[in-house]
Motif scaffolding. Structure first.
Motif, mmCIF file in Angstrom:
data_model
loop_
_atom_site.group_PDB
_atom_site.id
_atom_site.type_symbol
_atom_site.label_atom_id
_atom_site.label_comp_id
_atom_site.label_asym_id
_atom_site.label_seq_id
_atom_site.Cartn_x
_atom_site.Cartn_y
_atom_site.Cartn_z
ATOM 1 N N UNK A 143 62.063 -1.983 56.274
ATOM 2 C CA UNK A 143 62.125 -0.865 55.327
ATOM 3 C C UNK A 143 63.550 -0.652 54.828
ATOM 4 N N UNK A 144 64.520 -0.863 55.738
ATOM 5 C CA UNK A 144 65.914 -0.760 55.311
ATOM 6 C C UNK A 144 66.223 -1.876 54.299
ATOM 7 N N UNK A 145 65.632 -3.043 54.539
ATOM 8 C CA UNK A 145 65.815 -4.175 53.611
ATOM 9 C C UNK A 145 65.266 -3.856 52.229
ATOM 10 N N UNK A 146 64.162 -3.127 52.207
ATOM 11 C CA UNK A 146 63.584 -2.742 50.917
ATOM 12 C C UNK A 146 64.509 -1.753 50.203
ATOM 13 N N UNK A 147 65.027 -0.801 50.967
ATOM 14 C CA UNK A 147 65.958 0.176 50.376
ATOM 15 C C UNK A 147 67.197 -0.555 49.844
ATOM 16 N N UNK A 148 67.650 -1.535 50.594
ATOM 17 C CA UNK A 148 68.827 -2.302 50.168
ATOM 18 C C UNK A 148 68.550 -3.004 48.829
ATOM 19 N N UNK A 149 67.329 -3.556 48.703
ATOM 20 C CA UNK A 149 66.989 -4.275 47.468
ATOM 21 C C UNK A 149 66.972 -3.330 46.266
ATOM 22 N N UNK A 150 66.785 -2.027 46.534
ATOM 23 C CA UNK A 150 66.640 -1.069 45.428
ATOM 24 C C UNK A 150 67.922 -0.300 45.122
ATOM 25 N N UNK A 198 72.947 -8.355 38.734
ATOM 26 C CA UNK A 198 72.983 -6.898 38.550
ATOM 27 C C UNK A 198 71.582 -6.349 38.294
ATOM 28 N N UNK A 199 70.702 -7.204 37.806
ATOM 29 C CA UNK A 199 69.347 -6.761 37.458
ATOM 30 C C UNK A 199 68.312 -7.151 38.503
ATOM 31 N N UNK A 200 68.760 -7.815 39.562
ATOM 32 C CA UNK A 200 67.824 -8.353 40.543
ATOM 33 C C UNK A 200 67.937 -7.625 41.885
ATOM 34 N N UNK A 201 66.809 -7.207 42.415
ATOM 35 C CA UNK A 201 66.759 -6.687 43.779
ATOM 36 C C UNK A 201 66.066 -7.721 44.638
ATOM 37 N N UNK A 202 66.702 -8.113 45.715
ATOM 38 C CA UNK A 202 66.196 -9.232 46.530
ATOM 39 C C UNK A 202 65.943 -8.772 47.952
ATOM 40 N N UNK A 203 64.728 -8.986 48.420
ATOM 41 C CA UNK A 203 64.404 -8.655 49.801
ATOM 42 C C UNK A 203 63.924 -9.922 50.495
#
Ligand SMILES: Nc1ncnc2c1ncn2[C@@H]1O[C@H](COP(=O)(O)OP(=O)(O)OP(=O)(O)O)[C@@H](O)[C@H]1O
Length: 338
Positions: free
Chosen positions: A168-175, A102-107
């Motif tokens: 860039x979509x992957x980055x948005x997904x991580x956030x 829940x606290x991790x954004x992964x790209x």
């Protein structure tokens, strides 16, 4: 979940609680001790120790096959280590995986999308998976699409996105779930220069908001510009860590250039300072402009060299580190290990 500030982890006492002074220092975002993971006989991680601070961007640097992706997979809770300890904002990704995730954004370095979904649907699906409240998810997704400059592709199938747009979509997904800790594996690969600058600014902002950002890349000049700290991996082990202060203090090569190369080298010879050619070739005339490479002790050493040269009347035109601090530290480590 708040869109602009990460919620405090539930186990961090309020700042007004007794002993608040000791707790005012944020806990490290990522802590790793003695981490090991083998694939058959290949020891991909063979004793990794690291701390990545909350509020800072930490660069993860190492040659091909040194274990960076394996380490990031373990931190993201996608690979179980053989031994060692990991804490993500205080949570173990193996024994406490829901809290850690829940606290991790992964790209990941290569981001697969469901090509028939639109960019917006991809993000909404992940928002749902991370239990972002439905009433907030739509606004959050719009905000992120704008952040990564994909608003105009929001309703296009992901299949039409270019490689850089998918990144860039992957980055948005991580956030999407507003994580406290961001793990980014080669996030800039495939990005055009403008998007790289945007990425750098975004990661800086996320760190300034108090998040922990761990980012791997082979483009050291890029990491140099965004990272506060660095961790070096070699053959599955952490071989060194470096903070911004270390980088400023370490011995580095500077490129010094003068209107007259001869005046510069005469002064360096007279002062007993060793130098070497800068590789730009010999200047044409006897008094032509040119530069040399000089090793100095950190920024203090560079300042002293420049002051003395100017005092002696050397017509300096420029001086700057010949390569970034990370690149120099990396090459020095490689050299040591030969
Ligand atoms: N699933 C796997 N099965 C077998 N070996 C693996 C697996 N994943 C990684 N390895 C091995 O573990 C070692 C570390 O690989 P890893 O991908 O973590 O390195 P890396 O530092 O990310 O490399 P690169 O910079 O090339 O991306 C390598 O020797 C690799 O071959």
């Amino acid at each position: 979940m708040a869109a602009d500030a990460p919620p405090p982890p539930p186990d961090v006492p309020a700042a007004t609680a007794p002993g608040a002074a000791a707790l005012a220092v944020a806990p490290p975002g990522i802590e790793v001790v003695g981490l090991r993971r083998a694939f058959g006989t290949v020891r991909a991680l063979d004793g990794v120790d690291l701390v990545a601070r909350a509020g800072a961007v930490t660069a993860l640097v190492g040659p091909n096959g040194s274990g960076k992706t394996t380490l990031l997979l373990v931190l993201a809770g996608l690979l179980v280590p053989d031994s060692g300890q990991v804490r993500i904002a205080g949570h173990d990704p193996v024994t406490d995986s829901a809290a850690a995730r829940a606290r991790t954004g992964w790209m990941p370095d290569a981001f697969g999308t469901w090509d028939s979904l639109t960019a917006r649907e991809v993000l909404l699906t992940f928002a749902d998976a991370y239990r972002v409240e439905r009433t907030r998810a739509a606004a959050r997704v719009d905000e992120l699409l704008a952040t990564v400059h994909l608003s105009e592709y929001a309703d296009q199938p992901a299949a039409v996105l270019s490689r850089g747009q998918k990144q860039r979509l992957g980055l948005a997904r991580a956030l999407v779930h507003d994580p406290q800790v961001l793990l980014l594996d080669e996030p800039a690969s495939g990005l055009d220069p403008r998007s790289r600058v945007d990425l750098r600014i975004l990661l800086r902002r996320l760190a300034d908001e108090g998040r922990t950002v761990l980012v791997s890349s082979h483009v050291l000049s890029e990491l140099d510009e965004m990272a506060d700290d660095a961790v070096f991996l070699s053959r599955g082990r952490t071989v060194a860590g470096m903070s911004e202060a270390d980088a400023a203090a370490g011995r580095r090569t500077w490129h010094v250039r003068a209107l007259s190369l001869r005046a510069l080298t005469d002064w360096l010879d007279a002062s007993g300072v060793r130098y070497r050619p800068d590789g730009a070739g010999r200047p044409e005339g006897p008094d032509a402009a040119g530069g040399v490479l000089v090793d100095v002790d950190g920024e203090t050493g560079a300042a002293a060299l420049l002051r003395d040269a100017v005092t002696a009347g050397v017509p300096l035109v420029s001086s700057a580190p010949a390569a970034g601090a990370l690149e120099q530290a990396y090459l020095a480590l490689e050299e040591e290990r030969r």
